[in-house]
Scaffold this motif. Structure first.
Motif, PDB file in Angstrom:
ATOM      1  N   GLY A   1       0.812  -1.215   0.000  1.00 45.98           N
ATOM      2  CA  GLY A   1       0.000   0.000   0.000  1.00 45.98           C
ATOM      3  C   GLY A   1       0.844   1.262   0.000  1.00 45.98           C
ATOM      4  O   GLY A   1       2.057   1.239  -0.211  1.00 45.98           O
ATOM      5  N   GLU A   2       0.154   2.375   0.241  1.00 48.69           N
ATOM      6  CA  GLU A   2       0.832   3.668   0.281  1.00 48.69           C
ATOM      7  C   GLU A   2       1.707   3.757   1.526  1.00 48.69           C
ATOM      8  O   GLU A   2       1.282   3.403   2.627  1.00 48.69           O
ATOM      9  N   ASN A   3       2.928   4.250   1.356  1.00 47.47           N
ATOM     10  CA  ASN A   3       3.847   4.393   2.491  1.00 47.47           C
ATOM     11  C   ASN A   3       3.444   5.594   3.327  1.00 47.47           C
ATOM     12  O   ASN A   3       3.625   6.740   2.924  1.00 47.47           O
ATOM     13  N   THR A   4       2.878   5.340   4.512  1.00 44.46           N
ATOM     14  CA  THR A   4       2.460   6.436   5.393  1.00 44.46           C
ATOM     15  C   THR A   4       3.252   6.423   6.691  1.00 44.46           C
ATOM     16  O   THR A   4       2.759   6.848   7.729  1.00 44.46           O
ATOM     17  N   CYS A   5       4.479   5.919   6.628  1.00 49.10           N
ATOM     18  CA  CYS A   5       5.356   5.951   7.799  1.00 49.10           C
ATOM     19  C   CYS A   5       6.201   7.221   7.785  1.00 49.10           C
ATOM     20  O   CYS A   5       6.498   7.775   6.727  1.00 49.10           O
ATOM     21  N   ASP A   6       6.571   7.661   8.977  1.00 46.99           N
ATOM     22  CA  ASP A   6       7.409   8.848   9.081  1.00 46.99           C
ATOM     23  C   ASP A   6       8.225   8.737  10.365  1.00 46.99           C
ATOM     24  O   ASP A   6       7.853   8.009  11.292  1.00 46.99           O
ATOM     25  N   PHE A   7       9.320   9.473  10.436  1.00 49.05           N
ATOM     26  CA  PHE A   7      10.105   9.467  11.654  1.00 49.05           C
ATOM     27  C   PHE A   7       9.388  10.264  12.739  1.00 49.05           C
ATOM     28  O   PHE A   7       8.655  11.220  12.453  1.00 49.05           O
ATOM     29  N   ALA A   8       9.600   9.855  13.972  1.00 52.33           N
ATOM     30  CA  ALA A   8       9.008  10.533  15.117  1.00 52.33           C
ATOM     31  C   ALA A   8      10.117  11.071  16.013  1.00 52.33           C
ATOM     32  O   ALA A   8      11.224  10.527  16.060  1.00 52.33           O
ATOM     33  N   THR A   9       9.810  12.131  16.713  1.00 56.59           N
ATOM     34  CA  THR A   9      10.731  12.728  17.676  1.00 56.59           C
ATOM     35  C   THR A   9      10.008  12.886  19.003  1.00 56.59           C
ATOM     36  O   THR A   9       8.848  12.500  19.150  1.00 56.59           O
ATOM     37  N   LYS A  10      10.694  13.475  19.944  1.00 59.93           N
ATOM     38  CA  LYS A  10      10.099  13.675  21.269  1.00 59.93           C
ATOM     39  C   LYS A  10       8.866  14.571  21.200  1.00 59.93           C
ATOM     40  O   LYS A  10       7.994  14.509  22.053  1.00 59.93           O
ATOM     41  N   LYS A  11       8.783  15.397  20.154  1.00 62.56           N
ATOM     42  CA  LYS A  11       7.611  16.255  19.981  1.00 62.56           C
ATOM     43  C   LYS A  11       6.352  15.422  19.717  1.00 62.56           C
ATOM     44  O   LYS A  11       5.231  15.906  19.913  1.00 62.56           O
ATOM     45  N   ASP A  12       6.544  14.188  19.260  1.00 64.29           N
ATOM     46  CA  ASP A  12       5.415  13.297  18.974  1.00 64.29           C
ATOM     47  C   ASP A  12       5.057  12.407  20.160  1.00 64.29           C
ATOM     48  O   ASP A  12       4.313  11.438  20.016  1.00 64.29           O
ATOM     49  N   LEU A  13       5.577  12.721  21.340  1.00 65.98           N
ATOM     50  CA  LEU A  13       5.411  11.842  22.501  1.00 65.98           C
ATOM     51  C   LEU A  13       3.951  11.536  22.793  1.00 65.98           C
ATOM     52  O   LEU A  13       3.582  10.373  23.045  1.00 65.98           O
ATOM     53  N   SER A  14       3.096  12.543  22.762  1.00 61.88           N
ATOM     54  CA  SER A  14       1.683  12.311  23.081  1.00 61.88           C
ATOM     55  C   SER A  14       1.040  11.355  22.079  1.00 61.88           C
ATOM     56  O   SER A  14       0.217  10.504  22.450  1.00 61.88           O
ATOM     57  N   LYS A  15       1.440  11.438  20.804  1.00 56.81           N
ATOM     58  CA  LYS A  15       0.895  10.543  19.779  1.00 56.81           C
ATOM     59  C   LYS A  15       1.410   9.116  19.975  1.00 56.81           C
ATOM     60  O   LYS A  15       0.665   8.148  19.801  1.00 56.81           O
ATOM     61  N   LEU A  16       2.682   8.992  20.341  1.00 55.08           N
ATOM     62  CA  LEU A  16       3.249   7.670  20.594  1.00 55.08           C
ATOM     63  C   LEU A  16       2.594   7.034  21.823  1.00 55.08           C
ATOM     64  O   LEU A  16       2.295   5.832  21.828  1.00 55.08           O
ATOM     65  N   LYS A  17       2.379   7.844  22.851  1.00 54.29           N
ATOM     66  CA  LYS A  17       1.716   7.342  24.057  1.00 54.29           C
ATOM     67  C   LYS A  17       0.310   6.848  23.745  1.00 54.29           C
ATOM     68  O   LYS A  17      -0.137   5.829  24.274  1.00 54.29           O
ATOM     69  N   LYS A  18      -0.388   7.573  22.893  1.00 55.89           N
ATOM     70  CA  LYS A  18      -1.747   7.185  22.532  1.00 55.89           C
ATOM     71  C   LYS A  18      -1.748   5.839  21.813  1.00 55.89           C
ATOM     72  O   LYS A  18      -2.577   4.965  22.092  1.00 55.89           O
TER      73      LYS A  18
END
Length: 416
Positions: free
Chosen positions: A155-172
């Protein structure tokens, strides 16, 4: 005079010394390393109030230590509080005096005083804890395979790198996986901090059609050959996904790295994970009799102990024991004493009958093994076949297993 009490901040240097000599393989003994460790412990004290540092003191001298923590853990689709014992260590000059056992006894009373009847730990010596009533949890599978056998994502590549700014999204995303995974616990603040503070760690996130993060992986690259810098392996430290589509995307990302990394290491609790690969054979190329080839290695980790069975049954009142109907007399064998309960399960509701009579079905096993059965890591029948359980009526043992069996054993990705 010895006492066990909470360790004060000004005593953390003593905590550091015991920790470094008890777990030397993971420590940097330089002054900078020790200061960094103390800073990490102070971060835990500040940001994770459910983690307490306790020690045994002889006068003002710290001679043993441990961390006591409370998890929010998924237990068969409901969140319960579970006690955790971490970093138990005894001063090198005070070994073989029964101090570790005293610390464990204190730990168990600490949690029972808070009405928490289940304790988990990561053992330094599994047999020691097994003899103290802690049962083995689900085995972890470690795969090291060729990157070329990973399935590509179509499928479509919808991956991206994450940083500490994405912490709330990673926690979710982590919380969403926890909500559907028996045994999984919410991460503590220090666990997130440790992952982000490691400069080698990379975070890749999967993004759904609404732009939300629905999974992620933490990984790093490592060299596998001292004389050839092009020989690289991907080390996946954490793989969080909420459905097979997310897993496919994350694995597809790693498949795309095949030109850079020849092999990949992935740890999982999934027994059938090898079906993911076109060729599941391990890079070890090991084989054994009857033409069998190695796919992965397995490891024992988390252990569990039920401190108080009546309290435990109340603690997980949501559990319906697969709507079974069965009565049995349970004898739990411990080193110091045996406990016997007459247990009635009716239409999935469980209770302890206060009577001295015994039922027709009588089973006896260690508290350690029963704890493993109760959390879903094994079954009564498997323990019977292993000679670890006595049963008065084998014809009813399968019915008893039907009440306690779970679809998958407990999964725990917490490092404590």
């Amino acid at each position: 005079m010895r006492e066990i009490r909470e360790i004060k901040i000004v005593e953390m240097d003593q905590y550091c010394e015991i920790a470094f000599h008890s777990y030397p393989s993971f420590k940097d003994f330089s002054d900078k390393g020790k200061k960094g460790f103390i800073h990490e412990m102070l971060f835990i004290r500040k940001h994770d109030p459910d983690i307490k540092f306790y020690g045994m003191f002889e006068g003002k001298k710290l001679i043993a230590q441990m961390r006591l923590l409370i998890f929010e853990m998924n237990f068969l689709n409901a969140t319960i509080r579970v006690g955790g014992l971490g970093s138990l260590a005894v001063h090198l000059l005070y070994k073989k005096q029964g101090i570790a056992r005293e610390m464990i006894d204190f730990c168990e009373k600490y949690f029972l005083d808070q009405k928490i009847p289940l304790v988990a730990l990561l053992p330094f010596s599994p047999p020691f804890y097994y003899n103290k009533g802690y049962g083995y949890g689900t085995k972890m599978n470690r795969y090291i395979v060729q990157t070329s056998v990973l399935p590509r994502y179509a499928g479509e590549n919808t991956c991206d790198f994450a940083t500490k700014k994405d912490l709330s999204k990673l926690k979710k995303a982590h919380s969403e996986m926890m909500a559907q995974t028996h045994g999984m616990a919410e991460k503590m603040s220090y666990e997130w901090e440790n992952n982000f503070s490691d400069p080698e760690n990379l975070f890749i996130k999967s993004i759904d059609q609404q732009g939300e993060t629905d999974g992620y992986a933490i990984f790093k690259f490592k060299s596998t050959h001292p004389d050839n810098y092009t020989k690289i392996q991907i080390l996946v430290r954490e793989l969080i996904y909420t459905n097979r589509e997310v897993l496919s995307k994350l694995i597809g990302f790693f498949a795309n790295q095949g030109d850079q990394a020849q092999t990949i290491e992935i740890k999982t609790y999934e027994e059938d994970f090898h079906y993911l690969f076109s060729n599941p054979l391990s890079c070890s190329e090991n084989a054994t009799d009857y033409g069998y080839f190695e796919t992965n290695t397995q490891y024992i980790g988390n252990m569990y102990k039920i401190l108080d069975l009546p309290l435990m049954l109340k603690h997980v009142e949501h559990r319906k024991y697969n709507n079974q109907n069965i009565c049995f007399t349970l004898t739990l064998i411990e080193s110091s004493r045996n406990q016997t309960y007459n247990i009635v399960i009716k239409d999935g509701d469980i209770g302890i009958e206060q009577t001295k009579k015994t039922f027709g079905l009588r089973i006896a096993l260690t508290l350690s093994d029963f704890s493993s059965v109760f959390v879903g890591a094994t079954t009564f029948r498997r323990l019977y076949d292993a000679g670890r359980l006595e049963c008065s009526d084998m014809n009813k043992l399968m019915s008893l297993d039907a009440a306690f069996v779970v679809e998958r054993g407990p999964v725990c990705w917490s490092d404590y």
